[in-house]
Design a protein around this motif. Structure first.
Motif, PDB file in Angstrom:
ATOM      1  N   PRO A   1      -2.160   6.383  -0.711  1.00 23.25           N
ATOM      2  CA  PRO A   1      -3.612   6.426  -0.515  1.00 23.25           C
ATOM      3  C   PRO A   1      -4.164   5.064  -0.057  1.00 23.25           C
ATOM      4  CG  PRO A   1      -3.017   6.885  -2.818  1.00 23.25           C
ATOM      5  CD  PRO A   1      -1.749   6.553  -2.102  1.00 23.25           C
ATOM      6  N   VAL A   2      -5.019   5.103   0.928  1.00 24.48           N
ATOM      7  CA  VAL A   2      -5.661   3.881   1.454  1.00 24.48           C
ATOM      8  C   VAL A   2      -7.111   4.213   1.776  1.00 24.48           C
ATOM      9  CG1 VAL A   2      -5.666   2.123   3.281  1.00 24.48           C
ATOM     10  CG2 VAL A   2      -3.519   3.183   2.630  1.00 24.48           C
ATOM     11  N   THR A   3      -7.997   3.277   1.483  1.00 20.68           N
ATOM     12  CA  THR A   3      -9.389   3.412   1.933  1.00 20.68           C
ATOM     13  C   THR A   3      -9.641   2.382   3.031  1.00 20.68           C
ATOM     14  OG1 THR A   3     -10.184   4.251  -0.185  1.00 20.68           O
ATOM     15  CG2 THR A   3     -11.810   3.153   1.215  1.00 20.68           C
TER      16      THR A   3
ATOM     17  N   THR B   1     -11.232   7.601   3.018  1.00 18.38           N
ATOM     18  CA  THR B   1      -9.978   7.540   2.263  1.00 18.38           C
ATOM     19  C   THR B   1      -9.012   8.570   2.826  1.00 18.38           C
ATOM     20  OG1 THR B   1     -11.102   6.761   0.279  1.00 18.38           O
ATOM     21  CG2 THR B   1      -8.928   7.741  -0.036  1.00 18.38           C
ATOM     22  N   GLY B   2      -7.770   8.143   2.988  1.00 13.17           N
ATOM     23  CA  GLY B   2      -6.714   9.033   3.457  1.00 13.17           C
ATOM     24  C   GLY B   2      -5.385   8.478   3.008  1.00 13.17           C
ATOM     25  N   HIS B   3      -4.337   8.794   3.762  1.00 18.00           N
ATOM     26  CA  HIS B   3      -3.007   8.304   3.408  1.00 18.00           C
ATOM     27  C   HIS B   3      -2.376   7.605   4.596  1.00 18.00           C
ATOM     28  CE1 HIS B   3      -3.688  11.239   0.230  1.00 18.00           C
ATOM     29  NE2 HIS B   3      -2.791  10.550  -0.472  1.00 18.00           N
ATOM     30  N   HIS B   4      -1.597   6.580   4.291  1.00 19.74           N
ATOM     31  CA  HIS B   4      -0.773   5.941   5.319  1.00 19.74           C
ATOM     32  C   HIS B   4       0.632   5.819   4.742  1.00 19.74           C
ATOM     33  CE1 HIS B   4       0.227   3.527   8.781  1.00 19.74           C
ATOM     34  NE2 HIS B   4       0.848   2.698   7.960  1.00 19.74           N
TER      35      HIS B   4
ATOM     36  N   HIS C   1      -5.163   6.251  12.160  1.00 20.77           N
ATOM     37  CA  HIS C   1      -4.020   5.765  11.377  1.00 20.77           C
ATOM     38  C   HIS C   1      -3.865   6.387   9.994  1.00 20.77           C
ATOM     39  CE1 HIS C   1      -3.071   2.623  14.310  1.00 20.77           C
ATOM     40  NE2 HIS C   1      -4.376   2.545  14.474  1.00 20.77           N
ATOM     41  N   LEU C   2      -4.873   7.134   9.521  1.00 21.81           N
ATOM     42  CA  LEU C   2      -4.735   7.753   8.203  1.00 21.81           C
ATOM     43  C   LEU C   2      -4.571   9.251   8.372  1.00 21.81           C
ATOM     44  CD1 LEU C   2      -7.432   6.002   5.952  1.00 21.81           C
ATOM     45  CD2 LEU C   2      -5.144   5.213   6.575  1.00 21.81           C
ATOM     46  N   SER C   3      -3.753   9.854   7.512  1.00 28.25           N
ATOM     47  CA  SER C   3      -3.729  11.312   7.500  1.00 28.25           C
ATOM     48  C   SER C   3      -4.762  11.793   6.489  1.00 28.25           C
ATOM     49  CB  SER C   3      -2.323  11.816   7.159  1.00 28.25           C
ATOM     50  OG  SER C   3      -1.891  11.230   5.968  1.00 28.25           O
ATOM     51  N   ASP C   4      -5.238  12.984   6.698  1.00 25.98           N
ATOM     52  CA  ASP C   4      -6.317  13.618   5.913  1.00 25.98           C
ATOM     53  C   ASP C   4      -7.425  12.649   5.477  1.00 25.98           C
ATOM     54  OD1 ASP C   4      -3.443  14.311   4.683  1.00 25.98           O
ATOM     55  OD2 ASP C   4      -4.491  13.132   3.194  1.00 25.98           O
TER      56      ASP C   4
END
Ligand code: HPA
Length: 235
Positions: free
Chosen positions: A57-59, A50-53, A33-36
């Motif tokens: 930014p979301v952890t 940590t990535g992006h949704h 569900h997270l990019s990078d």
């Protein structure tokens, strides 16, 4: 930098955290569900990514099991990493016929039989409550995300230190007072939220039922878990 339980640089943890209990589930959420997504901490096997949704930014970081474990991570995230919001996504046992396997409970409060939060304000039975705006936001997003045949409930859960101790009378008495399910972390999370002035919420999926003895298979657990997760990602 590191704290006793988290090894990550300050900027590596987002100000919003999604917190499942299980480190492997944290990894699956991050991967799916997270990019990078990048692994930012793995102390004691408690994985955090940590990535992006949707560009934010979301952890995603695991709590481990029970209030002591969650309380350590949530406190360090708030105090040392500037985290402002933690949403727990987990499973719970149904304790009333009002909930069924696969239903989702947005915990508007958490009773507890644990001594863990008793010492925070001696002489007072604290109300363990989530951030109201966050809970209201989750409720708004919830119904569109629930599969046919399941329901989203808003109500109180019991946060207990015991998984195996059988206490049917206690569960009956709680159900008679409107409680919906039992799990092991929400009250600890809400206490940290109140003490550290951060937004917290627990969203749980009913994975087993104390009245009927029913249990979800592990495939079902993972599939049904997506509802709670999609609400958590939306808020
Ligand atoms: N009890 C406590 N925690 C739980 C349960 C339960 O029955 N099911 C899932 N988490």
């Amino acid at each position: 930098m590191s704290t006793p339980h988290i090894r990550a640089e300050k900027g590596q943890i987002a100000d919003r955290v999604i917190m499942p209990g299980d480190p492997k589930r944290a990894e699956r959420i991050a991967t799916q569900h997270l990019s990078d997504a990048v692994l930012v901490t793995d102390v004691r096997g408690i994985l955090g990514f940590t990535g992006h949704h949707n560009g934010r930014p979301v952890t995603v970081m695991a709590s481990g099991m029970g209030m002591p474990s969650l309380t350590i991570y949530a406190t360090e995230l708030a105090r040392e990493y500037g985290v402002r919001q933690i949403v727990r996504v987990g499973t719970a046992g149904g304790l009333t016929e009002r909930v069924r396997l696969g239903d989702v409970v947005i915990a508007s409060g958490a009773h507890t039989d644990s001594a863990m939060t008793r010492g925070r304000v001696p002489g007072v039975s604290l109300s363990h409550i989530p951030d109201f705006a966050l809970a209201a936001n989750a409720v708004q997003h919830a119904n569109a995300r629930v599969p046919d045949g399941n329901t989203v409930h808003v109500g109180a859960v019991l946060t207990t230190d015991h998984f195996y101790l059988e206490r049917p009378e206690l569960m009956r008495a709680l159900a008679a007072h409107g409680a919906l399910a039992t799990e092991m972390e929400a009250a600890g999370l809400y206490a940290v939220g109140m003490a550290e002035s951060i937004r917290t919420l627990a969203i749980v999926t009913i994975s087993d039922h104390l009245l009927t003895g029913e249990e979800m298979s592990s495939e079902d657990r993972e599939a049904r878990f997506q509802t709670a997760l999609s609400i958590a990602l939306a808020v």
